[in-house]
Design an enzyme around this catalytic site. Structure first.
Site, short mmCIF file in Angstrom:
data_model
loop_
_atom_site.label_atom_id
_atom_site.label_comp_id
_atom_site.label_asym_id
_atom_site.label_seq_id
_atom_site.Cartn_x
_atom_site.Cartn_y
_atom_site.Cartn_z
N GLU A 20 9.98 1.14 10.62
CA GLU A 20 11.02 2.16 10.46
C GLU A 20 10.32 3.49 10.65
O GLU A 20 9.52 3.90 9.81
CB GLU A 20 11.66 2.02 9.07
CG GLU A 20 13.04 2.62 9.01
CD GLU A 20 13.00 4.03 8.50
OE1 GLU A 20 13.00 4.94 9.37
OE2 GLU A 20 12.95 4.23 7.29
N LYS A 50 0.86 -1.19 0.00
CA LYS A 50 0.00 0.00 0.00
C LYS A 50 0.89 1.24 0.00
O LYS A 50 1.50 1.59 1.01
CB LYS A 50 -0.92 0.06 1.20
CG LYS A 50 -2.05 1.06 0.92
CD LYS A 50 -2.68 1.67 2.13
CE LYS A 50 -1.90 2.76 2.78
NZ LYS A 50 -1.74 4.00 1.99
N GLU A 106 9.19 15.70 16.17
CA GLU A 106 9.60 15.59 14.78
C GLU A 106 8.79 16.59 13.96
O GLU A 106 7.57 16.51 13.90
CB GLU A 106 9.34 14.16 14.28
CG GLU A 106 9.79 13.96 12.85
CD GLU A 106 9.67 12.51 12.40
OE1 GLU A 106 8.57 11.93 12.48
OE2 GLU A 106 10.68 11.95 11.94
P1 NAI Z 1 1.61 7.87 8.52
O1 NAI Z 1 2.50 7.04 9.36
O2 NAI Z 1 0.21 8.07 9.02
O3 NAI Z 1 1.51 7.26 7.04
C1 NAI Z 1 2.44 6.37 6.48
C2 NAI Z 1 1.71 5.25 5.77
O4 NAI Z 1 0.89 4.55 6.70
C3 NAI Z 1 0.77 5.73 4.66
O5 NAI Z 1 0.81 4.80 3.60
C4 NAI Z 1 -0.58 5.71 5.34
O6 NAI Z 1 -1.66 5.58 4.45
C5 NAI Z 1 -0.45 4.47 6.21
N1 NAI Z 1 -1.37 4.43 7.35
C6 NAI Z 1 -1.89 5.48 8.04
N2 NAI Z 1 -2.70 5.03 9.01
C7 NAI Z 1 -2.71 3.68 8.94
C8 NAI Z 1 -3.37 2.65 9.69
N3 NAI Z 1 -4.20 2.92 10.69
N4 NAI Z 1 -3.13 1.37 9.35
C9 NAI Z 1 -2.29 1.07 8.36
N5 NAI Z 1 -1.65 1.99 7.61
C10 NAI Z 1 -1.86 3.29 7.90
O7 NAI Z 1 2.32 9.27 8.30
P2 NAI Z 1 1.67 10.64 7.76
O8 NAI Z 1 0.32 10.82 8.38
O9 NAI Z 1 1.80 10.67 6.29
O10 NAI Z 1 2.67 11.70 8.36
C11 NAI Z 1 2.58 12.10 9.72
C12 NAI Z 1 3.95 12.32 10.30
O11 NAI Z 1 4.65 11.09 10.36
C13 NAI Z 1 4.87 13.24 9.52
O12 NAI Z 1 4.63 14.58 9.80
C14 NAI Z 1 6.22 12.79 9.98
O13 NAI Z 1 6.53 13.39 11.23
C15 NAI Z 1 6.04 11.31 10.20
N6 NAI Z 1 6.52 10.51 9.04
C16 NAI Z 1 7.67 9.80 9.18
C17 NAI Z 1 8.18 9.10 8.11
C18 NAI Z 1 9.43 8.31 8.20
O14 NAI Z 1 10.08 8.10 7.19
N7 NAI Z 1 9.80 7.81 9.36
C19 NAI Z 1 7.53 9.14 6.79
C20 NAI Z 1 6.30 9.87 6.77
C21 NAI Z 1 5.84 10.52 7.86
#
Ligand code: NAI
Ligand code: MG
Length: 492
Positions: free
Chosen positions: A264, A189, A395
């Protein structure tokens, strides 16, 4: 006549694939729904993408299960699996221009970065794991008694992979490489903000001859498509990259089926500059370590600790560099910083900038939106930041640097570690003893000494503490995609 700038602007690529990939076929969502992917530089619609949810995930998992248990993938020699991964890497290389431009369109990252970093790392990662496919092997173990005891490393099964939007292609490669090398099958996904390059990679995977059902891609939202994948009883493992709060949700959702989990997650990584460092290199490293990719890096060096005696000099120089960064159209080959990925991220970052200002830190450069269209933010630096401020503990995931000062090694080790994160750290010094003392003591999965953001497919990457579970890249990542089986044979 075209100006120099126009001549250096790369053309917008064609969008070729917006559907769901299941069992080698491109299809609409069962619900018929679509969602929009937006160009973050213009806020305009790029494309409508099929919006998968529980029903599509279920079909994708069935296809992945079938491909795992039977069909060509299940019986293919490991070396031939390696050849298919190599073929995918070759096709990505052949489509380098298109893919780098598509990444820039969907994510907003400067085309120069997509071409210099993302694409080469993607290709390298897949080739690295292609080479592993026929080298995943067990041991023979001298147990007590008249037995032959050996281990097999078997593919784990159907793997759910959920990735974020900051490096859409690279995160795809980090996930696919070890899973395919190990012989697993995949339901991926991609992030809802950036589905396009992953879908195009899916097309190239089919063209490479990777059998139907081995790679399935279901674009959609986290709480629907993502959560269904996590809860699905026939998925053996979830590999996730993103926010720690999402990982906590995933861990809870995966508890009922006891899935294997690797995470990660984020960071608040310390970048420590001692007074005896090569200051030019440290300033350049601090700039790159924070501002690269619009600050949207899990390992961003967002807490820059500078030894007190050189702090003023350091601040002057980093401010000069930050202010000189060219922010703008990501398709311009000289652009250094593009837009943030979407409105949510833009708002989150701007609110942290406000917190920095109202919380008593000194905003020494930047701090504002750039223009009135697209999610552009000035490279921003806060000086006189203290450990307890919001901007020093959370962050931000944007182009916002916090500068803090310190006096000695023991103090900086303790302050580096005073966070629930533990992804990366860097130290700049000419004193090799001090560098290694710091590297040993800091609680972080990656430590860079006199460099920052040096990535290689062979070098494991992941977090201590709440920055993650498990390691990606290197031989270490293969453990995420294999089960160890012990076979004991009586020789009587
Ligand atoms: P997120 O962790 O919510 O999203 C990342 C992935 O997880 C996306 O594909 C999303 O659709 C999926 N996802 C979201 N909720 C889910 C659930 N309940 N079950 C399964 N999959 C789910 O991150 P988001 O909302 O895009 O960004 C929020 C913050 O997270 C950012 O501001 C940043 O601080 C951090 N972040 C960290 C990253 C890293 O590389 N460690 C990458 C992206 C965001
Ligand atoms: Mg989220």
């Amino acid at each position: 006549m075209a100006t120099a700038t126009e001549q250096a602007t790369i053309a917008t690529p064609e969008v070729r694939q917006t559907k769901i990939l299941i069992n080698g076929e491109w299809r609409d969502a069962v619900s018929g729904k679509t969602f929009q992917t937006i160009n973050p530089a213009t806020e305009e619609l790029i494309a409508e993408v099929a919006e998968g949810d529980e029903a599509d995930i279920d079909l994708a998992v069935k296809a992945a299960r079938k491909a795992f248990e039977s069909g060509p993938w299940a019986t293919m020699d490991a070396r031939d699996r390696g050849r298919l991964i190599h073929r995918l890497a070759d096709l990505i290389e052949e489509n380098f221009d298109e893919l780098s431009a598509l990444e820039t369109l969907d994510n907003g990252k400067p085309i120069a970065d997509a071409r210099a970093a993302d694409l080469p790392l993607v290709i390298d990662c897949l080739r690295y794991y292609a080479g592993w496919a026929d080298k995943i092997q067990g041991d023979t173990i001298p147990i007590r008694g008249n037995f032959l005891c050996y281990t097999r490393r078997e593919p784990l099964g159907v793997c759910g992979q959920i990735i974020p939007w900051n490096f859409p292609m690279l995160m795809t490669a980090w996930k696919w490489g070890p899973a395919l090398a190990a012989g697993c099958t995949i339901v991926m996904k991609p992030a809802e903000q950036t589905p396009l390059t992953c879908l195009r990679m899916g097309e190239l995977a089919m063209e490479a001859g990777i059998p139907p059902g081995v790679i399935n891609i279901v674009p959609g939202y986290g709480p629907t498509a993502g959560a269904s994948l996590v809860k699905h009883p026939d998925v053996d493992k979830i590999a996730f990259t993103g926010e720690h709060l999402t990982a906590q949700r995933i861990m809870a959702d995966a508890a009922m089926t006891l899935k294997r989990l690797t995470f990660e997650l984020g960071g608040k990584s310390p970048n420590v500059v001692f007074a005896d460092a090569d200051i030019d290199a440290a300033v350049a490293g601090a700039e790159f370590g924070l501002f690269f990719n619009q600050g949207q890096c899990c390992c961003a060096g967002s807490r820059v600790f500078v030894e007190e005696s050189i702090k003023e000099q350091f601040v002057d120089r980093i401010v000069e560099r930050a202010a000189a960064r060219k922010v703008g159209n990501p398709f311009d080959t000289s652009t250094m910083q593009g837009p943030q990925v979407d409105q949510d991220q833009f708002d989150k970052i701007m609110s942290y900038i406000e917190k920095g200002k109202s919380g008593g830190a000194a905003c020494v450069t930047g701090g504002n939106r750039v223009g009135d269209k697209g999610y552009f933010i000035e490279p921003t630096i806060f000086d006189n930041v203290t450990d307890d401020m919001d901007i020093a503990t959370n962050e931000i995931f944007g182009p916002v640097m916090s500068i803090l000062s310190f006096k000695d090694l023991d103090e900086i080790i303790e302050r580096s570690n005073s966070t629930f994160y533990g992804l990366a750290a860097a130290v700049w010094t000419r004193d090799i003893g001090k560098a290694h003392q710091y590297a040993n003591a800091v609680k972080a999965g990656t430590v860079w000494v006199n460099c920052y953001d040096v990535f290689d497919a062979g070098a494991p990457f992941g977090g201590f503490k709440m920055s993650g579970i498990g390691r990606e890249l290197g031989a270490a990542a293969l453990n995420n995609y294999t089960e160890l089986k012990t076979v004991t044979v009586s020789l009587d």
